[in-house]
Design a protein around this motif. Structure first.
Motif, PDB file in Angstrom:
ATOM      1  N   SER A  66       4.968  -0.056   5.981  1.00  0.00           N
ATOM      2  CA  SER A  66       3.753   0.505   5.282  1.00  0.00           C
ATOM      3  C   SER A  66       3.826   1.193   4.213  1.00  0.00           C
ATOM      4  CB  SER A  66       2.866   1.190   6.538  1.00  0.00           C
ATOM      5  OG  SER A  66       3.517   2.163   7.031  1.00  0.00           O
ATOM      6  N   ILE A  67       5.264   1.856   4.027  1.00  0.00           N
ATOM      7  CA  ILE A  67       5.418   2.681   2.862  1.00  0.00           C
ATOM      8  C   ILE A  67       5.106   1.893   1.616  1.00  0.00           C
ATOM      9  CG2 ILE A  67       7.949   2.113   2.743  1.00  0.00           C
ATOM     10  CD1 ILE A  67       8.267   5.014   1.933  1.00  0.00           C
ATOM     11  N   ILE A  68       5.336   0.608   1.690  1.00  0.00           N
ATOM     12  CA  ILE A  68       4.952  -0.107   0.465  1.00  0.00           C
ATOM     13  C   ILE A  68       3.543  -0.201   0.043  1.00  0.00           C
ATOM     14  CG2 ILE A  68       5.144  -2.691  -0.296  1.00  0.00           C
ATOM     15  CD1 ILE A  68       7.564  -3.157   1.535  1.00  0.00           C
ATOM     16  N   VAL A  69       2.938  -0.196   1.088  1.00  0.00           N
ATOM     17  CA  VAL A  69       1.306  -0.028   0.878  1.00  0.00           C
ATOM     18  C   VAL A  69       1.045   1.214   0.058  1.00  0.00           C
ATOM     19  CG1 VAL A  69      -0.912  -0.118   2.104  1.00  0.00           C
ATOM     20  CG2 VAL A  69       0.751  -1.621   2.682  1.00  0.00           C
ATOM     21  N   ALA A  70       1.443   2.251   0.764  1.00  0.00           N
ATOM     22  CA  ALA A  70       1.093   3.615   0.189  1.00  0.00           C
ATOM     23  C   ALA A  70       1.682   3.779  -1.121  1.00  0.00           C
ATOM     24  CB  ALA A  70       1.947   4.608   1.143  1.00  0.00           C
ATOM     25  N   PHE A  71       2.891   3.277  -1.501  1.00  0.00           N
ATOM     26  CA  PHE A  71       3.267   3.351  -2.918  1.00  0.00           C
ATOM     27  C   PHE A  71       2.507   2.657  -3.871  1.00  0.00           C
ATOM     28  CE2 PHE A  71       6.233   1.730  -6.068  1.00  0.00           C
ATOM     29  CZ  PHE A  71       6.518   2.930  -6.751  1.00  0.00           C
ATOM     30  N   CYS A  72       2.322   1.319  -3.520  1.00  0.00           N
ATOM     31  CA  CYS A  72       1.871   0.535  -4.470  1.00  0.00           C
ATOM     32  C   CYS A  72       0.308   0.879  -4.800  1.00  0.00           C
ATOM     33  CB  CYS A  72       1.534  -1.139  -3.854  1.00  0.00           C
ATOM     34  SG  CYS A  72       3.343  -1.645  -4.136  1.00  0.00           S
ATOM     35  N   SER A  73      -0.607   1.109  -3.458  1.00  0.00           N
ATOM     36  CA  SER A  73      -1.751   1.833  -3.730  1.00  0.00           C
ATOM     37  C   SER A  73      -1.937   3.074  -4.621  1.00  0.00           C
ATOM     38  CB  SER A  73      -2.541   1.912  -2.422  1.00  0.00           C
ATOM     39  OG  SER A  73      -1.858   2.674  -1.706  1.00  0.00           O
ATOM     40  N   ALA A  74      -1.022   3.820  -4.509  1.00  0.00           N
ATOM     41  CA  ALA A  74      -0.886   5.306  -5.306  1.00  0.00           C
ATOM     42  C   ALA A  74      -0.467   5.017  -6.821  1.00  0.00           C
ATOM     43  CB  ALA A  74       0.158   6.132  -4.739  1.00  0.00           C
ATOM     44  N   MET A  75       0.315   4.042  -6.914  1.00  0.00           N
ATOM     45  CA  MET A  75       0.453   3.608  -8.401  1.00  0.00           C
ATOM     46  C   MET A  75      -0.809   3.078  -9.084  1.00  0.00           C
ATOM     47  SD  MET A  75       3.511   4.542  -9.307  1.00  0.00           S
ATOM     48  CE  MET A  75       3.702   3.619 -10.797  1.00  0.00           C
ATOM     49  N   ALA A  76      -1.347   2.226  -8.258  1.00  0.00           N
ATOM     50  CA  ALA A  76      -2.583   1.516  -8.914  1.00  0.00           C
ATOM     51  C   ALA A  76      -3.629   2.535  -9.286  1.00  0.00           C
ATOM     52  CB  ALA A  76      -3.009   0.385  -7.845  1.00  0.00           C
ATOM     53  N   VAL A  77      -4.033   3.492  -8.464  1.00  0.00           N
ATOM     54  CA  VAL A  77      -5.028   4.349  -9.038  1.00  0.00           C
ATOM     55  C   VAL A  77      -4.487   5.399  -9.900  1.00  0.00           C
ATOM     56  CG1 VAL A  77      -6.157   4.231  -6.662  1.00  0.00           C
ATOM     57  CG2 VAL A  77      -4.570   5.922  -7.158  1.00  0.00           C
ATOM     58  N   GLY A  78      -3.282   5.652 -10.080  1.00  0.00           N
ATOM     59  CA  GLY A  78      -2.590   6.352 -10.981  1.00  0.00           C
ATOM     60  C   GLY A  78      -2.628   5.772 -12.329  1.00  0.00           C
ATOM     61  N   VAL A  79      -2.458   4.594 -12.349  1.00  0.00           N
ATOM     62  CA  VAL A  79      -2.520   3.655 -13.627  1.00  0.00           C
ATOM     63  C   VAL A  79      -3.972   3.437 -14.049  1.00  0.00           C
ATOM     64  CG1 VAL A  79      -1.817   1.501 -14.688  1.00  0.00           C
ATOM     65  CG2 VAL A  79      -0.340   2.666 -13.246  1.00  0.00           C
ATOM     66  N   ALA A  80      -4.682   3.618 -13.022  1.00  0.00           N
ATOM     67  CA  ALA A  80      -6.189   3.298 -13.414  1.00  0.00           C
ATOM     68  C   ALA A  80      -6.627   4.549 -14.041  1.00  0.00           C
ATOM     69  CB  ALA A  80      -6.933   2.847 -12.164  1.00  0.00           C
ATOM     70  N   PHE A  81      -6.266   5.711 -13.606  1.00  0.00           N
ATOM     71  CA  PHE A  81      -6.828   6.985 -14.140  1.00  0.00           C
ATOM     72  C   PHE A  81      -6.296   6.871 -15.401  1.00  0.00           C
ATOM     73  CE2 PHE A  81      -6.506  11.192 -15.750  1.00  0.00           C
ATOM     74  CZ  PHE A  81      -7.690  11.742 -15.578  1.00  0.00           C
ATOM     75  N   LEU A  82      -5.033   6.578 -15.815  1.00  0.00           N
ATOM     76  CA  LEU A  82      -4.595   6.738 -17.142  1.00  0.00           C
ATOM     77  C   LEU A  82      -5.294   5.758 -18.211  1.00  0.00           C
ATOM     78  CD1 LEU A  82      -0.667   7.046 -16.478  1.00  0.00           C
ATOM     79  CD2 LEU A  82      -2.249   8.638 -17.408  1.00  0.00           C
ATOM     80  N   VAL A  83      -5.785   4.590 -17.763  1.00  0.00           N
ATOM     81  CA  VAL A  83      -6.442   3.742 -18.474  1.00  0.00           C
ATOM     82  C   VAL A  83      -7.700   4.249 -18.888  1.00  0.00           C
ATOM     83  CG1 VAL A  83      -7.522   1.372 -18.582  1.00  0.00           C
ATOM     84  CG2 VAL A  83      -5.145   1.687 -17.686  1.00  0.00           C
ATOM     85  N   LEU A  84      -8.392   4.556 -17.841  1.00  0.00           N
ATOM     86  CA  LEU A  84      -9.875   5.443 -18.006  1.00  0.00           C
ATOM     87  C   LEU A  84      -9.903   6.547 -19.133  1.00  0.00           C
ATOM     88  CD1 LEU A  84     -11.189   5.423 -14.033  1.00  0.00           C
ATOM     89  CD2 LEU A  84     -11.947   3.729 -16.235  1.00  0.00           C
ATOM     90  N   PHE A 252      -3.726  -8.441   3.361  1.00  0.00           N
ATOM     91  CA  PHE A 252      -3.537  -9.763   2.611  1.00  0.00           C
ATOM     92  C   PHE A 252      -2.236 -10.010   2.183  1.00  0.00           C
ATOM     93  CE2 PHE A 252      -8.083  -9.301   1.989  1.00  0.00           C
ATOM     94  CZ  PHE A 252      -8.711 -10.356   2.730  1.00  0.00           C
ATOM     95  N   VAL A 253      -1.490  -9.030   1.666  1.00  0.00           N
ATOM     96  CA  VAL A 253      -0.058  -8.939   1.296  1.00  0.00           C
ATOM     97  C   VAL A 253       0.913  -8.731   2.294  1.00  0.00           C
ATOM     98  CG1 VAL A 253       1.357  -8.059  -0.310  1.00  0.00           C
ATOM     99  CG2 VAL A 253      -0.633  -8.441  -0.970  1.00  0.00           C
ATOM    100  N   MET A 254       0.923  -7.733   3.154  1.00  0.00           N
ATOM    101  CA  MET A 254       1.668  -7.421   4.155  1.00  0.00           C
ATOM    102  C   MET A 254       1.493  -8.053   5.546  1.00  0.00           C
ATOM    103  SD  MET A 254       3.984  -5.553   2.406  1.00  0.00           S
ATOM    104  CE  MET A 254       4.974  -4.869   3.789  1.00  0.00           C
ATOM    105  N   GLY A 255       0.214  -8.491   5.640  1.00  0.00           N
ATOM    106  CA  GLY A 255      -0.144  -9.062   6.947  1.00  0.00           C
ATOM    107  C   GLY A 255      -0.385  -7.988   8.139  1.00  0.00           C
ATOM    108  N   PHE A 256      -0.740  -6.955   7.973  1.00  0.00           N
ATOM    109  CA  PHE A 256      -0.786  -6.012   8.867  1.00  0.00           C
ATOM    110  C   PHE A 256      -2.339  -6.016   9.628  1.00  0.00           C
ATOM    111  CE2 PHE A 256       1.834  -2.588   6.119  1.00  0.00           C
ATOM    112  CZ  PHE A 256       3.107  -3.459   6.504  1.00  0.00           C
ATOM    113  N   ARG A 257      -2.435  -5.791  10.789  1.00  0.00           N
ATOM    114  CA  ARG A 257      -3.397  -5.936  11.609  1.00  0.00           C
ATOM    115  C   ARG A 257      -3.507  -4.873  12.514  1.00  0.00           C
ATOM    116  NH1 ARG A 257      -3.749  -9.291   8.356  1.00  0.00           N
ATOM    117  NH2 ARG A 257      -4.360 -11.449   8.368  1.00  0.00           N
ATOM    118  N   ASP A 258      -4.695  -4.546  13.149  1.00  0.00           N
ATOM    119  CA  ASP A 258      -4.946  -3.468  14.280  1.00  0.00           C
ATOM    120  C   ASP A 258      -4.460  -1.859  13.887  1.00  0.00           C
ATOM    121  OD1 ASP A 258      -5.776  -5.673  15.845  1.00  0.00           O
ATOM    122  OD2 ASP A 258      -3.767  -6.064  16.587  1.00  0.00           O
ATOM    123  N   ALA A 259      -3.651  -1.641  14.849  1.00  0.00           N
ATOM    124  CA  ALA A 259      -3.289   0.082  14.392  1.00  0.00           C
ATOM    125  C   ALA A 259      -2.771   0.199  13.185  1.00  0.00           C
ATOM    126  CB  ALA A 259      -2.520   0.549  15.456  1.00  0.00           C
TER     127      ALA A 259
END
Length: 313
Positions: A66-84, A252-259
């Motif tokens: 799940s650390i992959i999800v945390a890293f990629c989602s954080a990078m996505a919003v950080g880059v989005a702010f720089l673009v905005l 959709f990418v990692m296939g996580f479900r439930d908890a």
């Protein structure tokens, strides 16, 4: 059950925060009470808590995918702010760095620990996020701030930054003990040593929450009109966009479900970490911008997490 657990968890958290607010309003403990609670929890209680938790946690659980999800989602919003910022806000390089950190940096300690404890039922879930932020995002952010404010890079200061983070040191110590215990086949810390560490660590969450409640007394956000639009963008990215990105990646990418899916999205909805204000203060740049982003994202985060619980449960 997920929504009920979230509501009960927020009730527990809210009551303790309210006690801190009332204490500040009644001036119990004097003007330095918040500082004392913050410093004690930062330097002593929280490191003990993370050490106690992680030392008994299996390594595969600590370094969960799940650390992959945390890293990629954080990078996505950080880059989005720089673009905005490039298109709309036109902040200078140092302030835009503070804005990016405001958007991606999770409050894994002051709010993350209580939420992981009382809503997700596992405080160890914040450990990978904490390690990721201190090992990746903090050095990058400090390097950029060094260059943009001083015109040079203090490699020594950046390299020594993890040594000034007791929570990270406590977490790494716990991970080391977990690895040694796993190899030895038994828990290597004697009970008479582990119990006081565990006891001190148990005081971390209530102290953190009461200190936060104290900080709310007398707060007046959004006084700086120049950064209002950027602050709104930060809060939207942190509290709305990041959980959505985390859900898409986890499902959709990692296939996580439930908890696991639930934990990924809830942790992504955590507010901005207060470390960002510390970095802004160190370089004397974007102080009100950092403070407003942290405060407003912290006030709106419980609403978002409640909605996440209602949907995913």
């Amino acid at each position: 059950m997920g929504l009920l657990s979230a509501m009960q968890g927020f009730c527990v958290i809210g009551i303790v925060i309210f006690v801190g607010y009332v204490a500040a309003r009644m001036q119990i403990g004097g003007p330095s009470a918040q500082m004392v609670l913050n410093r004690f929890s930062f330097f002593i209680s929280s490191p003990c808590l993370m050490f106690a938790i992680l030392s008994k946690e299996p390594l595969p659980e600590i370094f969960h995918p799940s650390i992959i999800v945390a890293f990629c989602s954080a990078m996505a919003v950080g880059v989005a702010f720089l673009v905005l910022n490039r298109i709309f806000f036109h902040l200078n390089a140092a302030e835009s760095t503070i804005g990016a950190l405001n958007s991606l940096y999770l409050n894994s300690n002051n709010i993350g620990l209580p939420i992981a404890t009382y809503i997700l039922g596992n405080p160890a879930l914040v450990a990978p996020i904490l390690v990721m932020q201190q090992a990746v995002f903090t050095p990058i952010g400090l390097t950029v701030l060094d260059v943009t404010t001083k015109g040079k890079v203090s490699a020594k200061e950046i390299a020594s930054q993890p040594l000034h983070q007791p929570l990270l040191l406590g977490s790494l110590g716990g991970i080391v003990v977990s690895a040694i215990s796993d190899r030895a086949g038994w828990f290597v810390i004697p009970k008479f040593l582990f119990d006081p560490i565990d006891m001190i660590g148990a005081s971390a969450v209530p102290m953190i929450l009461m200190a936060f409640g104290m900080s709310l007394y007398g707060s007046q956000p959004m006084q700086n009109k120049r950064n209002r639009d950027a602050t709104v963008a930060v809060v939207v990215l942190k509290n709305l966009v990041m959980p959505v990105v985390a859900f898409l990646l986890a499902y959709f990418v990692m296939g996580f479900r439930d908890a696991t899916l639930y934990a990924c999205v809830v942790l992504a909805a955590l507010p901005t970490g207060q470390n960002v204000y510390n970095y802004a203060a160190r370089y004397n740049v974007g102080l009100s911008f950092a403070r407003d982003g942290i405060l407003i994202s912290t006030l709106t985060s419980p609403v978002i997490i409640t909605v996440v619980a209602a949907i995913l449960s």
